[in-house]
Design an enzyme around this catalytic site. Structure first.
Site, short mmCIF file in Angstrom:
data_model
loop_
_atom_site.label_atom_id
_atom_site.label_comp_id
_atom_site.label_asym_id
_atom_site.label_seq_id
_atom_site.Cartn_x
_atom_site.Cartn_y
_atom_site.Cartn_z
N GLY A 82 -26.38 11.89 5.82
CA GLY A 82 -25.13 10.99 5.76
C GLY A 82 -25.13 9.46 5.93
O GLY A 82 -26.21 9.02 6.27
N CYS A 83 -24.22 9.03 5.41
CA CYS A 83 -24.23 7.38 5.46
C CYS A 83 -22.78 6.93 5.88
O CYS A 83 -22.07 7.88 6.46
CB CYS A 83 -24.68 6.51 4.29
SG CYS A 83 -23.56 7.01 2.93
N GLN A 84 -22.39 5.82 5.56
CA GLN A 84 -21.02 5.41 5.97
C GLN A 84 -20.00 6.04 5.18
O GLN A 84 -18.94 6.44 5.65
CB GLN A 84 -20.90 4.05 5.92
CG GLN A 84 -19.56 3.28 6.68
CD GLN A 84 -19.36 3.82 7.93
OE1 GLN A 84 -20.40 3.80 8.90
NE2 GLN A 84 -18.07 3.97 8.56
N TYR B 83 -19.79 9.06 7.25
CA TYR B 83 -19.45 8.84 8.58
C TYR B 83 -18.03 8.69 8.55
O TYR B 83 -17.30 9.05 9.45
CB TYR B 83 -20.30 7.86 9.25
CG TYR B 83 -19.90 7.96 10.81
CD1 TYR B 83 -20.14 8.92 11.64
CD2 TYR B 83 -19.33 6.72 11.40
CE1 TYR B 83 -20.03 8.92 12.95
CE2 TYR B 83 -18.81 6.74 12.72
CZ TYR B 83 -19.38 7.86 13.63
OH TYR B 83 -19.03 7.75 14.94
#
Length: 180
Positions: A139-141, A168
């Protein structure tokens, strides 16, 4: 030199050739492809968003190429609860502002001036924390960096990679657990 053809499918139902039938692949491989063993019916895989690319030579060999599976955050949370590990590829600053419980932070990119630069040691750093066959959700932003990171990891031989669509931001929007 053999001639290659490439086929890509995107859709809700995929008819799989007998080479990819449950009899020829173990259940874990199919689970990685579909995310749910209940979606395998004979020679069909039913998925909400299935992306599957293959390279096949004229001799009939079939090889899945580097297109990681991407799932919504609710599914990612269920995978985390089921024992998958969470790899957060955001910058250290983003990670320290909050992250899913138990996440490991290995940035895919670093901030450089007003832009971003790829972490040249990313795959090496991931390899020092995870094994090639670990089940990892990435996952990232917002979802873009995690898909790039997941693609690089699949290309490096990691077999249990799942991307988190929405990142996120989507995780926090629906109130899934986080920590600082």
């Amino acid at each position: 030199m053999s001639s290659l053809s490439t086929s890509c499918f995107t859709g809700s139902v995929l008819r799989i050739p007998s080479l990819l039938s449950p009899q020829n692949l173990n259940q874990r491989s199919l689970l990685s492809l579909t995310g749910n063993p209940d979606r395998i019916r004979g020679n069909r895989i039913a998925c909400k968003n299935l992306n599957f690319c293959s390279k096949a030579s004229l001799r009939g060999n079939l090889e899945v190429t580097g297109v990681p599976t991407s799932v919504p955050v609710r599914v990612a949370h269920e995978l985390l609860l089921a024992g998958h590990k969470y790899l957060d590829v955001r910058t250290p600053e983003e990670f320290s502002a909050g992250h899913p419980s138990g996440a490991v932070n290995i940035p895919y990119q670093y901030k450089v001036g007003s832009g971003m630069s790829k972490n040249p040691e990313f795959v090496k750093e991931v390899s020092s924390h995870f094994r090639k066959h670990d089940e990892i959700i990435v996952g990232c932003q917002l979802g873009k960096r995690s898909m790039m990171a997941a693609t690089d990891l699949v290309a490096a031989g990691f077999t249990g990679i799942t991307d988190i669509a929405g990142g996120y931001a989507a995780w926090t929007r629906i109130g899934l657990p986080t920590e600082l």
